[in-house]
Scaffold this motif. Structure first.
Motif, PDB file in Angstrom:
ATOM      1  N   ASP A  43       0.849  -1.202   0.000  1.00 20.36           N
ATOM      2  CA  ASP A  43       0.000   0.000   0.000  1.00 20.36           C
ATOM      3  C   ASP A  43       0.878   1.244   0.000  1.00 20.36           C
ATOM      4  OD1 ASP A  43      -1.629   2.211   0.788  1.00 20.36           O
ATOM      5  OD2 ASP A  43      -3.098   0.827   1.636  1.00 20.36           O
ATOM      6  N   HIS A  44       0.854   1.992  -1.099  1.00 20.91           N
ATOM      7  CA  HIS A  44       1.704   3.173  -1.219  1.00 20.91           C
ATOM      8  C   HIS A  44       1.362   4.212  -0.157  1.00 20.91           C
ATOM      9  CE1 HIS A  44       4.426   5.868  -3.300  1.00 20.91           C
ATOM     10  NE2 HIS A  44       3.495   6.798  -3.335  1.00 20.91           N
ATOM     11  N   GLU A  48       4.073   5.853   2.459  1.00 20.72           N
ATOM     12  CA  GLU A  48       4.272   7.303   2.583  1.00 20.72           C
ATOM     13  C   GLU A  48       4.084   7.750   4.026  1.00 20.72           C
ATOM     14  OE1 GLU A  48       1.617   9.084  -0.328  1.00 20.72           O
ATOM     15  OE2 GLU A  48       3.326   9.445  -1.642  1.00 20.72           O
ATOM     16  N   SER A  59       8.502  -1.651  -0.321  1.00 21.95           N
ATOM     17  CA  SER A  59       7.572  -2.414  -1.135  1.00 21.95           C
ATOM     18  C   SER A  59       8.005  -3.878  -1.118  1.00 21.95           C
ATOM     19  CB  SER A  59       7.592  -1.878  -2.569  1.00 21.95           C
ATOM     20  OG  SER A  59       7.210  -2.861  -3.503  1.00 21.95           O
ATOM     21  N   VAL A 223      -2.603   2.603  -5.865  1.00 16.41           N
ATOM     22  CA  VAL A 223      -1.996   2.630  -4.543  1.00 16.41           C
ATOM     23  C   VAL A 223      -1.380   1.283  -4.186  1.00 16.41           C
ATOM     24  CG1 VAL A 223      -4.015   1.931  -3.183  1.00 16.41           C
ATOM     25  CG2 VAL A 223      -2.373   3.572  -2.212  1.00 16.41           C
ATOM     26  N   ALA A 225       0.950  -1.861  -4.860  1.00 11.75           N
ATOM     27  CA  ALA A 225       2.161  -2.208  -5.612  1.00 11.75           C
ATOM     28  C   ALA A 225       1.946  -3.420  -6.503  1.00 11.75           C
ATOM     29  CB  ALA A 225       3.314  -2.473  -4.649  1.00 11.75           C
ATOM     30  N   ALA A 246       3.268   3.791  -8.668  1.00 12.37           N
ATOM     31  CA  ALA A 246       2.595   3.702  -7.375  1.00 12.37           C
ATOM     32  C   ALA A 246       2.220   5.105  -6.932  1.00 12.37           C
ATOM     33  CB  ALA A 246       3.508   3.053  -6.346  1.00 12.37           C
ATOM     34  N   SER A 247       0.956   5.307  -6.610  1.00  8.71           N
ATOM     35  CA  SER A 247       0.483   6.646  -6.253  1.00  8.71           C
ATOM     36  C   SER A 247      -0.778   6.531  -5.414  1.00  8.71           C
ATOM     37  CB  SER A 247       0.193   7.456  -7.522  1.00  8.71           C
ATOM     38  OG  SER A 247      -0.219   8.774  -7.222  1.00  8.71           O
ATOM     39  N   ASP A 248      -0.856   7.312  -4.352  1.00 10.45           N
ATOM     40  CA  ASP A 248      -2.064   7.405  -3.544  1.00 10.45           C
ATOM     41  C   ASP A 248      -2.952   8.453  -4.189  1.00 10.45           C
ATOM     42  OD1 ASP A 248      -3.995   7.345  -1.641  1.00 10.45           O
ATOM     43  OD2 ASP A 248      -2.744   7.986   0.027  1.00 10.45           O
TER      44      ASP A 248
END
Length: 335
Positions: A43-44, A48, A59, A223, A225, A246-248
């Motif tokens: 979970d990105h 973070e 990751s 979000v 991976a 990977a981005s929220d």
């Protein structure tokens, strides 16, 4: 800072020393994020949050970075196959004999752990139970199963799709995504007018690959991976190009703007309904669309997205409704 989630409350009351331990697939919980040790998570957003507190966070594709912790805690996920994968990953990446604790909620399937461990030839003992959660302990061993074996492929819409436990739509084409593709075929401008397209919440990469095959320049984000890696594998398997990150929601995109954003946004976090990511997707979409850029999304008909779309864009259209799913589209105003 006291733990908030039931599983972390159970861990907080343990007498053991967790200094230097590896926390595997943890939930968002301030007690964990401000504590000790490191985490490995797909979970990105979790990664973070830990890094914001100066904590080491990796990751599962950074396997070589986790070192040799004195122990690990695996938070058992709702997806049973994903829990099994994490066990195989731990056995493959941590020294044999490393202490492993497994914790989860009764409704989340933690009791299944007993059969899974037995099948792998690993012993187990129950340490504690409270707040409808159970904590087990075992020691890792060499189980002789490669975790990469969990990666499989299937075909849909003339594409080869890579998939992994824990990725949305694992092993099949979601009916909502299929409906969205039908409407995109009829309504999304071609690449000569809508060159740069964002696939938000890319999953196994079906939308990204479909768009890339059509000639669009695709950026795909998720979000998760595993979803990002699945999309990369899907694009490669079909000889297509695209960028998967990977981005929220929009966190990794900076000020990038797109001619279109397409999405089948999630609305679950484990077993709970969570409109947070979809709400951010819609509210922040105007800041990531080019003039006259379009937002296309599909959602279960009961979800409260019309109010969000009206607030963010001032209007929208429902271009498909099969009583189960609706496809919404709206356009960025020229400023």
């Amino acid at each position: 800072m006291s733990a908030q989630t039931p599983v972390c409350q159970l861990l907080e009351r343990q007498d053991g020393d967790y200094r230097g331990w590896l926390w595997v697939a943890p939930p968002r919980d301030a007690w964990l994020e401000q504590g000790q040790g490191s985490t490995v998570s797909a979970d990105h957003g979790v990664l973070e949050a830990w890094r914001e507190h100066g904590r080491e966070a990796f990751s599962p594709f950074d396997a070589g970075a986790v070192g040799e912790p004195p122990g690990a805690v695996l938070f058992w996920p709702k997806a049973h196959a994903l829990g099994e994968w994490w066990l195989l990953w731990l056995c493959a990446n941590l020294p044999s004999g490393t202490r492993l604790q497994l914790v989860g909620e009764n409704q989340g399937g933690i009791k299944r752990v007993l059969k899974v461990l037995a099948a792998l030839g690993l012993g187990c003992r129950k340490l504690d139970s409270a707040r409808r959660c159970i904590l087990f302990e075992t020691r890792l061993g060499d189980v002789g199963i490669d975790p990469d074996a969990a990666w499989t492929t299937f075909e849909a819409e003339g594409l080869v799709l890579a998939t992994h436990p824990g990725v949305f739509g694992h092993g099949k084409l979601d009916a909502g995504t299929k409906l969205l593709l039908e409407r995109l075929e009829a309504g999304l401008p071609g690449p000569e007018r809508a060159r740069d397209v964002l696939d938000m919440g890319c999953g196994d990469g079906i939308l990204a690959a479909w768009l890339a095959r059509r000639g669009h320049a695709v950026t795909a984000v998720d979000v998760n991976a595993f979803a990002v890696e699945a999309t990369r594998r899907t694009l490669a398997a079909n000889g297509l190009e695209g960028l998967a990150l990977a981005s929220d929601v929009y966190s990794a995109l900076g000020e990038s703007r797109f001619a279109a954003i397409v999405s089948n946004p999630p609305f679950h976090q484990e077993r709970s309904i969570d409109f947070g990511p979809a709400g951010r997707l819609i509210r922040e979409a105007p800041g990531h669309l080019q003039p006259e850029g379009e937002l296309w999304l599909v959602a279960n008909a009961f979800l409260p997205y019309p109010d969000l779309l009206e607030s963010a864009f001032g209007g929208f259209q429902i271009v498909a409704d099969d009583r189960r799913f609706r496809v919404y589209t709206t356009k960025q105003a020229i400023r």
